[in-house]
Design an enzyme around this catalytic site. Structure first.
Site, PDB file in Angstrom:
ATOM      1  N   GLY A   1      11.600  10.261  -0.147  1.00  0.00           N
ATOM      2  CA  GLY A   1      11.689  10.196   1.315  1.00  0.00           C
ATOM      3  C   GLY A   1      10.700   9.153   1.789  1.00  0.00           C
ATOM      4  O   GLY A   1      10.428   8.186   1.084  1.00  0.00           O
TER       5      GLY A   1
ATOM      6  N   PHE B   1       6.379   7.447 -11.479  1.00  0.00           N
ATOM      7  CA  PHE B   1       7.673   7.521 -10.782  1.00  0.00           C
ATOM      8  C   PHE B   1       8.804   8.092 -11.619  1.00  0.00           C
ATOM      9  O   PHE B   1       9.964   7.789 -11.386  1.00  0.00           O
ATOM     10  CB  PHE B   1       8.054   6.140 -10.220  1.00  0.00           C
TER      11      PHE B   1
ATOM     12  N   LEU C   1       0.833  -1.209   0.000  1.00  0.00           N
ATOM     13  CA  LEU C   1       0.000   0.000   0.000  1.00  0.00           C
ATOM     14  C   LEU C   1       0.866   1.257   0.000  1.00  0.00           C
ATOM     15  O   LEU C   1       2.022   1.236   0.433  1.00  0.00           O
ATOM     16  CB  LEU C   1      -0.951   0.013   1.199  1.00  0.00           C
TER      17      LEU C   1
ATOM     18  N   CYS D   1       9.649   4.179   3.850  1.00  0.00           N
ATOM     19  CA  CYS D   1      10.019   2.904   3.221  1.00  0.00           C
ATOM     20  C   CYS D   1      11.245   2.982   2.315  1.00  0.00           C
ATOM     21  O   CYS D   1      12.227   2.291   2.558  1.00  0.00           O
ATOM     22  CB  CYS D   1       8.828   2.360   2.442  1.00  0.00           C
TER      23      CYS D   1
HETATM   24  N1  LIG Z   1       4.055   2.979   5.856  1.00  0.00           N
HETATM   25  C1  LIG Z   1       4.009   2.449   4.655  1.00  0.00           C
HETATM   26  O1  LIG Z   1       3.626   3.088   3.683  1.00  0.00           O
HETATM   27  C2  LIG Z   1       4.399   1.007   4.453  1.00  0.00           C
HETATM   28  C3  LIG Z   1       4.039   0.367   3.258  1.00  0.00           C
HETATM   29  C4  LIG Z   1       4.395  -0.961   3.088  1.00  0.00           C
HETATM   30  C5  LIG Z   1       5.120  -1.627   4.071  1.00  0.00           C
HETATM   31  N2  LIG Z   1       5.478  -0.964   5.209  1.00  0.00           N
HETATM   32  C6  LIG Z   1       6.203  -1.714   6.241  1.00  0.00           C
HETATM   33  O2  LIG Z   1       5.263  -2.076   7.256  1.00  0.00           O
HETATM   34  C7  LIG Z   1       5.899  -2.050   8.534  1.00  0.00           C
HETATM   35  C8  LIG Z   1       5.141  -1.117   9.465  1.00  0.00           C
HETATM   36  O3  LIG Z   1       5.248   0.187   8.967  1.00  0.00           O
HETATM   37  P1  LIG Z   1       4.332   1.388   9.494  1.00  0.00           P
HETATM   38  O4  LIG Z   1       4.596   2.546   8.624  1.00  0.00           O
HETATM   39  O5  LIG Z   1       2.942   0.904   9.692  1.00  0.00           O
HETATM   40  O6  LIG Z   1       4.992   1.621  10.940  1.00  0.00           O
HETATM   41  P2  LIG Z   1       4.470   2.544  12.127  1.00  0.00           P
HETATM   42  O7  LIG Z   1       5.655   3.017  12.829  1.00  0.00           O
HETATM   43  O8  LIG Z   1       3.471   3.530  11.604  1.00  0.00           O
HETATM   44  O9  LIG Z   1       3.651   1.535  13.062  1.00  0.00           O
HETATM   45  C9  LIG Z   1       4.241   0.519  13.821  1.00  0.00           C
HETATM   46  C10 LIG Z   1       3.402   0.309  15.070  1.00  0.00           C
HETATM   47  O10 LIG Z   1       3.863  -0.856  15.738  1.00  0.00           O
HETATM   48  C11 LIG Z   1       3.721  -0.628  17.132  1.00  0.00           C
HETATM   49  N3  LIG Z   1       4.534  -1.606  17.876  1.00  0.00           N
HETATM   50  C12 LIG Z   1       5.881  -1.660  18.055  1.00  0.00           C
HETATM   51  N4  LIG Z   1       6.218  -2.716  18.802  1.00  0.00           N
HETATM   52  C13 LIG Z   1       5.086  -3.374  19.121  1.00  0.00           C
HETATM   53  C14 LIG Z   1       4.776  -4.532  19.853  1.00  0.00           C
HETATM   54  N5  LIG Z   1       5.729  -5.257  20.444  1.00  0.00           N
HETATM   55  N6  LIG Z   1       3.488  -4.917  19.967  1.00  0.00           N
HETATM   56  C15 LIG Z   1       2.504  -4.186  19.388  1.00  0.00           C
HETATM   57  N7  LIG Z   1       2.730  -3.081  18.661  1.00  0.00           N
HETATM   58  C16 LIG Z   1       3.998  -2.660  18.528  1.00  0.00           C
HETATM   59  C17 LIG Z   1       4.141   0.817  17.296  1.00  0.00           C
HETATM   60  O11 LIG Z   1       3.691   1.364  18.526  1.00  0.00           O
HETATM   61  C18 LIG Z   1       3.489   1.450  16.079  1.00  0.00           C
HETATM   62  O12 LIG Z   1       2.179   1.912  16.380  1.00  0.00           O
HETATM   63  C19 LIG Z   1       7.347  -1.648   8.277  1.00  0.00           C
HETATM   64  O13 LIG Z   1       8.127  -2.798   8.146  1.00  0.00           O
HETATM   65  C20 LIG Z   1       7.267  -0.918   6.952  1.00  0.00           C
HETATM   66  O14 LIG Z   1       8.484  -0.973   6.248  1.00  0.00           O
HETATM   67  C21 LIG Z   1       5.116   0.323   5.434  1.00  0.00           C
END
Ligand SMILES: NC(=O)c1ccc[n+]([C@@H]2O[C@H](COP(=O)([O-])OP(=O)(O)OC[C@H]3O[C@@H](n4cnc5c(N)ncnc54)[C@H](O)[C@@H]3O)[C@@H](O)[C@H]2O)c1
Length: 440
Positions: free
Chosen positions: A263, A255, A156, A266
């Site tokens: 930035g 892109f 996403l 990811c």
């Molecule tokens: N943000 C994006 O657009 C996106 C897109 C694709 C993939 N990803 C990947 O998905 C993953 C998550 O990214 P995000 O942007 O959602 O991160 P984020 O920082 O927004 O959210 C992570 C959440 O995990 C919680 N957390 C940490 N440790 C925990 C635990 N032990 N138990 C329960 N909750 C816990 C944190 O409090 C936080 O709310 C990453 O690996 C990222 O690379 C992100």
């Protein structure tokens, strides 16, 4: 199905809400009690278009629950998603501490057979580590509960996350048993009404697919920025060139916008992590390393242009900034080019007047916290009052068609530094000449 999603950030909250929207019963878990408290009060901690309404609707329908208690959440769950952060560690590789902490908690809490799904972006081989961590905890409990570990990377995009999740281009699932593939297919089937876009593969290939996708997209961005830098030096217009190459279906239009560099949460960390993964496995990923180098340089190009025109010492100059988030449609400022540009200008003595439709609180509370010389304003034109020039950094829709006469009347000098190359035909060179002509 009964599902638990662990980590209620951008990915976890959107995934959990969309699974609930499809009629599943979803527990979203987070370690942050403030976040969970807010969600239970109907306050959505992030800005993502369409998310708030969908969360509120599914909470009301009793499909979506928020808790800090993993053991309670897992009680009836068949599938548990790990969606916690995998930030860049000190050495550039993905920091797995949060993923493995969750795996440990799952091993301590699970009471029935469970499919554990890595949705976080994780280095190749992480599923094995998650498996070993859970097994170790089960052994400590003398438990013979069965579980499977699956890789299901998320593609996403912030800003269109709900749409991307509800109508995915593809769902990639890496698994090593038919049972888990069937279960995952059952879960995702409602998302493919027109065309089956479910792709199953081995776990390592699924883990690698996510890194390859982000590295490819980052490569396109750095490639185009490099082309734009060459264009500028040879008197070509990068936007014409973009149109000229994008029309080739093999290249495509997406892109290839030149801009202030990529930035976000990811690309920077995933590109870096992939070079580390390659190095750890005896391969020097030269192209991907260069993608990062080009991007790091690109983040400072706008500041260099400003210095070229206004001088090394920017004391006494004020710059209006349009856009702080790393891209439009989100309040996320992780690794946003705006951070680098603003810090550079401020370090040279400049004053900043910044406007962003959604990211001002993030800037104030986290990414630009404590930096003097920044005033945040409530509208795009307020950022131009008493400003010497405008710096455009995020292509929010409201900046696409501004009142140029008003811009000119408000700014001391009619200069727009267009970090996103948004105003085709608004030629920086000509404006700069005008600037010199008015005697500065
Ligand atoms: N943000 C994006 O657009 C996106 C897109 C694709 C993939 N990803 C990947 O998905 C993953 C998550 O990214 P995000 O942007 O959602 O991160 P984020 O920082 O927004 O959210 C992570 C959440 O995990 C919680 N957390 C940490 N440790 C925990 C635990 N032990 N138990 C329960 N909750 C816990 C944190 O409090 C936080 O709310 C990453 O690996 C990222 O690379 C992100």
């Amino acid at each position: 199905m009964n599902i638990t999603v662990i980590g209620s950030g951008y990915v976890g909250l959107v995934s959990g809400t969309c699974f609930a929207e499809m009629g599943n019963r979803v527990n979203c878990v987070d370690i942050d009690p403030v976040k969970i408290e807010k969600l239970n009060q109907g306050i959505i901690p992030i800005f993502e278009p369409g998310l708030e309404a969908m969360v509120l609707k599914n909470v009301k329908n009793k499909n979506l629950f928020f808790t800090t208690q993993l053991d309670e959440a897992l009680q009836n769950s068949e599938i548990a998603f790990i969606a916690v952060g995998t930030p860049m560690g000190d050495d550039g590789s993905a920091d797995l501490q949060y993923v493995l902490a969750v795996a440990k908690s799952i091993g301590q809490s699970m009471q029935k057979r469970l499919i554990v799904v890595d949705k976080s972006t994780v280095p190749i081989g992480t599923a094995d580590k998650v498996k070993a961590t859970i097994q170790k905890e089960l052994d400590l409990r003398s438990s013979d509960l069965e579980f499977d570990v699956v890789s299901n990377p998320e593609f996403l995009k912030e800003g269109t996350a709900i749409d991307d999740f509800m109508k995915p281009d593809r769902v990639v699932v890496g698994a090593d048993s038919d049972f888990t593939i069937q279960k995952m297919k059952e879960l995702y089937n409602p998302f493919f009404r027109d065309q089956d876009r479910f792709m199953s593969m081995d776990i390592r290939s699924a883990e690698m697919t996510k890194y390859a996708a982000n590295a490819m997209l980052a490569t396109k961005i750095s490639f185009m920025n490099e082309i734009a830098n060459i264009c500028e030096r040879v008197g070509a217009d990068a936007n014409h060139v973009r149109m000229g190459i994008g029309s080739d279906q093999r290249i495509g239009y997406s892109f290839i916008y030149p801009g202030a560099g990529y930035g976000g949460s990811c690309f920077p960390k995933d590109v870096k992590a992939l070079t580390k993964i390659a190095a750890e496995n005896g391969y020097n990923a030269q192209l991907i390393t260069s993608v990062e180098k080009v991007n790091n340089a690109q983040k400072l190009v706008i500041a260099q242009k400003i210095v070229k025109l206004f001088g090394e010492d920017l004391t006494g100059f004020t710059f209006g900034i349009w856009g702080l988030s790393f891209k439009p449609g989100t309040d996320d400022m992780r690794e946003a080019p705006s951070i680098y540009v603003i810090k550079e200008l401020v370090s040279r003595g400049a004053l900043i007047k910044a406007y962003d439709p959604k990211a001002i609180d993030e800037a104030k509370e986290h990414y630009l916290k404590g930096i003097q010389n920044i005033t945040y304003v409530a509208s795009k034109y307020d950022a131009l009052k008493d400003a010497d020039a405008l710096v455009l950094l995020t292509e929010w829709k409201e900046f696409r068609s501004p009142d140029f006469d008003k811009i000119k009347s408000l700014l001391k000098f009619p200069i727009i530094f267009d970090g996103r190359n948004q105003y085709n035909g608004f030629n920086l060179k000509e404006i700069a000449i005008e600037y010199y002509q008015i005697g500065k």
